[in-house]
Design an enzyme around this catalytic site. Structure first.
Site, PDB file in Angstrom:
ATOM      1  N   ASP A 187    -108.344 -60.157  30.874  1.00 42.75           N
ATOM      2  CA  ASP A 187    -108.075 -60.878  29.622  1.00 42.75           C
ATOM      3  C   ASP A 187    -106.583 -60.832  29.288  1.00 42.75           C
ATOM      4  O   ASP A 187    -106.003 -61.826  28.843  1.00 42.75           O
ATOM      5  CB  ASP A 187    -108.895 -60.274  28.479  1.00 42.75           C
ATOM      6  CG  ASP A 187    -110.393 -60.343  28.736  1.00 42.75           C
ATOM      7  OD1 ASP A 187    -110.839 -61.322  29.353  1.00 42.75           O
ATOM      8  OD2 ASP A 187    -111.106 -59.404  28.345  1.00 42.75           O
ATOM      9  N   HIS A 214    -115.054 -57.681  25.959  1.00 44.24           N
ATOM     10  CA  HIS A 214    -114.775 -58.403  27.202  1.00 44.24           C
ATOM     11  C   HIS A 214    -115.783 -59.527  27.436  1.00 44.24           C
ATOM     12  O   HIS A 214    -116.304 -59.698  28.525  1.00 44.24           O
ATOM     13  CB  HIS A 214    -114.791 -57.416  28.379  1.00 44.24           C
ATOM     14  CG  HIS A 214    -114.397 -58.021  29.697  1.00 44.24           C
ATOM     15  ND1 HIS A 214    -113.203 -58.671  29.899  1.00 44.24           N
ATOM     16  CD2 HIS A 214    -115.052 -58.076  30.885  1.00 44.24           C
ATOM     17  CE1 HIS A 214    -113.127 -59.091  31.156  1.00 44.24           C
ATOM     18  NE2 HIS A 214    -114.243 -58.755  31.773  1.00 44.24           N
TER      19      HIS A 214
END
Length: 354
Positions: A187, A214
């Protein structure tokens, strides 16, 4: 045509997958295992680990149903010009990994687990969790027996639920739950790259923290905390935020449904593992990761984490957020709480059999 090889003094030798070092390269000191090492993420991840300056040995573990035998992956990597020993180990589908991983895991300092099944069309995250939690549990069980002090880097989806489940199972056995680390680095990698594309800057000069979790709306880039990202017009931030959340789908679509983000995930996993290894070697590094931490009233959260000689040494507070980010934080927390609860429930109903 004669091609002469440059002397070691004239060339940059890759002693680390992210930085070159000049001159004689010292052998590393740490053993790493990649569970699922013959898969789409596992093979490039194993390659990157053999290039890390702190690694002396890489174990490649996978099941007997893997398209490529783990011994074959190890033989291939064994021809690379370094001092790293690479060995392959095979398990049997349907049997406990603990039966096959004694030599593989004994002495490991870091274990990377890019295992589990991918999410299928129409499958909910809860459905996926039920399947992958059992897969993760078998591998974590083996780690608890053979390398209880190793740092376990989890790349098993859904990370938001799997990490709490495995950490709580470790805790029930009297082991350190902070040895279980959720890999959310991709990310950050994506946020940095997307900001670089918008601003024309180099990604190496950008460091956007991505907090929360996530998956989906729990992925929360804090663009305001990076000097370069903070120059982007506020009107563009929601779309940039959304692109970071949905970047995995972007790759799946580009591959026409025939694959997912395996190469970038391997890069991100290696980046986190490299920071963990650096910390173990006495050079602390900070990365965002999903760990046990009391942040915003939740027991698990992604935030900046300092990795040192003992693994997770400090989890940093979130820092200053702007109004847009405060709104996003509330959204992320609501979704994350439910996913954490699924993991906690699994841990209450199961035990590590060691």
């Amino acid at each position: 045509l004669v091609i002469s090889r440059p002397s070691q003094l004239d060339t940059v030798i890759m002693g680390n997958c992210f930085a070159g070092v000049v001159g004689p390269t010292k052998a590393g000191a740490y053993k790493v295992c990649v569970c699922g090492g013959a898969g789409g993420i596992g093979q490039p991840l194993s390659l990157l680990m053999t290039l890390d300056k702190n690694v002396k040995e890489v174990s490649v573990y996978d099941l007997n149903i893997a398209v490529v035998p783990p011994e074959g992956v190890a033989a291939d990597l064994g021809h690379i010009e370094n001092k790293v020993a690479v060995k392959g180990y095979v398990g049997v589908l349907g049997e406990p990994p603990v039966n096959f991983t004694k030599d593989c895991l004994s002495g490991c300092d870091v274990v990377l687990i890019p295992a589990g099944m991918p999410r299928k069309p129409g499958q909910t995250r809860d459905d996926l969790f039920k399947v992958n939690a059992d897969i993760a549990k078998g591998l974590v069980e083996a780690c608890a027996k053979y390398c209880p002090n190793a740092i376990l880097c989890m790349i098993v989806n859904p990370v938001n639920s799997v990490v709490p489940a495995m950490a709580e199972l470790y805790k029930k056995k009297g082991l350190d739950p902070k040895k279980i680390v959720g890999v959310t680095t991709l990310d950050c990698v994506r946020a940095n790259k997307f900001v670089a594309e918008l601003t024309g800057k180099h990604p190496n000069d950008i460091n956007v923290p991505v907090i929360g979790g996530h998956a989906g709306v729990t992925i929360m880039p804090v663009f305001s905390q990076d000097p370069i990202a903070a120059t982007i017009s506020a009107s563009k931030i929601p779309d940039l935020d959304k692109r970071t959340q949905d970047a995995g789908t972007e790759v799946v679509n580009a591959k026409n449904g025939k694959g997912s983000a395996t190469l970038s995930m391997a890069y991100a996993g290696a980046r986190l593992a490299s920071s963990v290894l650096s910390g173990l070697a006495g050079e602390p590094k900070t990365e965002c990761a999903y760990v046990m931490a009391d942040i915003e009233g939740l027991p698990y959260f992604t935030s900046k984490v300092k990795f040192g000689k003992n693994g997770v040494e400090e989890v940093f507070p979130l820092g200053k957020l702007n109004d847009y980010e405060k709104g996003r934080l509330a959204e992320a927390k609501a979704a994350l709480k439910n996913e954490i609860d699924s993991g906690l429930k699994y841990a209450m109903e199961n035990d590590l059999k060691i």
